[in-house]
Write a protein that holds these residues in place. Structure first.
Motif, PDB file in Angstrom:
ATOM      1  N   THR A 117       0.832  -1.207   0.000  1.00  0.00           N
ATOM      2  CA  THR A 117       0.000   0.000   0.000  1.00  0.00           C
ATOM      3  C   THR A 117       0.862   1.250   0.000  1.00  0.00           C
ATOM      4  OG1 THR A 117      -0.107  -0.147   2.413  1.00  0.00           O
ATOM      5  CG2 THR A 117      -1.961  -1.056   1.173  1.00  0.00           C
ATOM      6  N   GLN A 162      -3.835   1.572  -4.471  1.00  0.00           N
ATOM      7  CA  GLN A 162      -3.103   2.196  -3.365  1.00  0.00           C
ATOM      8  C   GLN A 162      -3.775   3.492  -2.918  1.00  0.00           C
ATOM      9  OE1 GLN A 162       0.644   2.418  -5.433  1.00  0.00           O
ATOM     10  NE2 GLN A 162       1.506   0.648  -4.371  1.00  0.00           N
ATOM     11  N   TRP A 185      -3.775  -5.675   2.453  1.00  0.00           N
ATOM     12  CA  TRP A 185      -3.197  -5.664   1.100  1.00  0.00           C
ATOM     13  C   TRP A 185      -2.403  -6.948   0.881  1.00  0.00           C
ATOM     14  CZ3 TRP A 185      -3.144  -1.789  -2.805  1.00  0.00           C
ATOM     15  CH2 TRP A 185      -2.282  -2.044  -3.884  1.00  0.00           C
TER      16      TRP A 185
END
Length: 405
Positions: A188, A247, A264
Motif C-alpha cells: 500500500t 493504493q 493488502w
C-alpha cells in the motif's frame, strides 16, 4: 473405391490419435499398392507385380512414424516455451528462446501443410472422377512422402537440439512464475508524494462501487454477518495504473473510515491458497505459523468475524483459473464470516479473471485522456510550475509533434 472412401472418412482425423493415424496410412498404402500393381501389369505382363510394393510400404511406414513423433513432441516443446518465457529476463534463456520458438513454428507449419494435403486428397476423392484421375491424385500425394520425411527429420533434429540445450541449462524445470526481481511484491506504500493525475472520476466511481457513501452522524454500523461477499475487479493492461489506483483507494480518508481493517496482498502469477491465507491472517495481526491449510482457514474465519474489512488482492494473474477455481472459492468461503459491507478489491490485466471473481462488477481502467497525458508529460519533463514561458511552450509543442507524427 467406395469401400476405400468409407475407410478414408473414418480416418479423416489422421493425426488426432494413434489409431486414426495408422488407419489412414494403411489405407493410402493399400491404394498405392493397387495402383502400382495395375501400372506394372499394363506395362509388362511378365514383370514382377510386387517389385514396387516393399519400397512403397517402407516409405509410408516411415512417414507415419515420423509425423506421429513430431505431433507428440509438440506438448513438451510448448511447455518448454512456457517455462523459458518466465525466465526470459536471464541472458541464456533470452538467447535460446527464439531458437525454440522457431523450431516449434517450423514443426507446426509442416503439420498444417500435411493436414492441407490430406484435406485436398479428401476433396479430390469426393468428386466423381475417372479411375486414371484417382491414380494421379494418390500418386501425387504419395510422391511428396520423400520430401516430408526429409523435412520432418531436419525439424526433429532441431527440436531435439534446442530441448537438450534447455535441459543442460535447467530451463525445463523453470517454475511458471516470475522472479521477485522481475515482479516485485506490491504494497500500500508508494513513493509518489504528489496526488494522482487525471483519475479523479475513476477514483470517485470506484470508491462508490465499494459501498463508501460517507457515514451519517450518529449512525451505527451493523456488525451482522454478511449475506453476500461482494468483489470489485479493476481490469486493464499492464502499466495503466491499476495498482496505483488501488493504493490511492486504500489511503482515501472516507475508505479508511468506512472499513475496519484494510488488508493488502500481492497475488501475482502464483495463486497459492495457503500462501494467500497466511498473508491475510498476518495482515489482520494474527498468527499464521501453521502449515495446515484447514487450521489456517479456521484462523482466518475467526480473524474476520464481525469485521467490516477491505481485502485488496493486487495483480492477480490467470493462474487462479487452474484446478477449477477451487482455491478461490474456498478462500471466499472463509471470508464470508466477516461483517456486512465487507469487500474484496482485485486488480488484474486478464478479463477472464475479472469476469470470474466479479461477474457483474468489473471496472475497465483505460489510459489517460490525451490532454491529461500531455499535461502530465509536461509536468514531468519541465517541472510543475504555473508559469509557462515561451521556451517551455516551444519544447512541449515540438515533443508533441514528434510523438504524433
Amino acid at each position: 473405391m467406395a469401400m476405400a472412401w468409407g475407410l478414408f472418412n473414418d480416418g479423416a482425423g489422421v493425426l488426432s490419435n494413434l489409431n486414426a493415424c495408422h488407419e489412414f496410412f494403411s489405407w493410402t498404402a493399400s491404394i498405392i499398392t493397387a495402383i502400382r500393381y495395375r501400372q506394372s501389369a499394363s506395362d509388362s505382363p511378365d514383370r514382377d507385380k510386387t517389385a514396387a510394393q516393399p519400397h512403397d510400404k517402407k516409405k509410408s511406414d516411415r512417414l507415419e512414424v515420423d509425423l506421429w513423433k513430431l505431433k507428440t513432441a509438440m506438448p513438451k516443446m510448448l511447455d518448454l516455451i512456457d517455462r523459458v518465457e518466465f525466465v526470459s529476463h536471464k541472458e541464456q534463456a533470452a538467447a535460446l528462446l527464439p531458437d525454440i520458438k522457431g523450431a516449434v513454428l517450423d514443426a507446426e507449419d509442416l503439420l498444417d501443410e500435411f493436414d492441407y494435403d490430406v484435406l485436398k486428397l479428401k476433396v479430390e476423392c469426393s468428386k466423381n472422377l475417372e479411375p486414371d484421375h484417382y491414380n494421379d491424385t494418390f500418386l501425387e500425394f504419395f510422391d511428396r512422402s520423400s520430401d516430408y520425411i526429409r523435412r520432418v527429420k531436419i525439424i526433429q533434429e532441431k527440436l531435439d537440439h534446442v530441448h537438450k540445450q534447455a535441459m543442460d541449462m535447467g530451463l525445463h524445470q523453470a517454475p511458471r512464475k516470475f522472479d521477485k526481481s522481475v515482479r516485485p511484491e506490491t504494497t500500500t506504500n508508494f513513493n509518489c508524494v504528489e496526488k494522482m493525475v487525471g483519475r479523479e472520476k475513476e477514483m470517485k466511481e470506484l470508491v462508490g462501487r465499494l459501498g463508501v457513501r460517507g457515514l451519517k452522524r450518529g449512525r451505527t454500523e451493523s456488525k451482522a454477518e454478511m449475506t453476500e461477499l461482494l468483489v470489485l475487479s479493476i481490469v486493464g493492461m499492464g502499466g495503466v495504473g491499476k495498482t496505483t489506483m488501488a493504493q490511492q483507494i486504500c489511503k482515501n480518508a472516507n475508505v479508511k473510515k468506512h472499513f475496519g481493517p484494510i488488508i493488502w496482498t500481492c497475488v501475482s502469477d502464483d495463486f497459492d491458497t495457503k500462501r494467500l491465507t497466511k498473508a491475510i491472517i498476518e495482515g489482520l495481526g494474527g498468527d499464521a505459523s501453521s502449515d495446515n491449510l484447514n487450521v489456517l482457514m479456521d484462523k482466518l474465519k475467526d480473524r474476520v468475524k464481525s469485521k467490516k474489512f477491505l481485502l485488496v488482492l493486487d495483480d492477480m494473474w490467470d493462474d487462479i483459473l487452474k484446478d477449477d477455481t477451487a482455491g478461490w472459492k474456498s478462500l471466499c468461503e472463509c471470508l464470508k464470516s466477516g461483517a456486512e459491507g465487507s469487500r474484496i478489491l482485485v486488480t488484474t490485466r486478464f478479463h477472464k479473471v475479472g469476469e470470474l471473481v466479479a461477474p457483474t462488477n468489473n471496472y475497465e481502467l483505460n489510459g489517460l485522456e490525451p490532454k491529461v497525458f500531455w499535461d502530465f508529460f509536461e509536468s514531468c519533463a519541465f517541472g510543475s510550475t504555473s508559469s509557462c514561458n515561451d521556451q517551455r511552450r516551444s519544447w512541449s509543442a515540438l515533443v508533441k509533434t514528434l510523438f504524433q507524427s
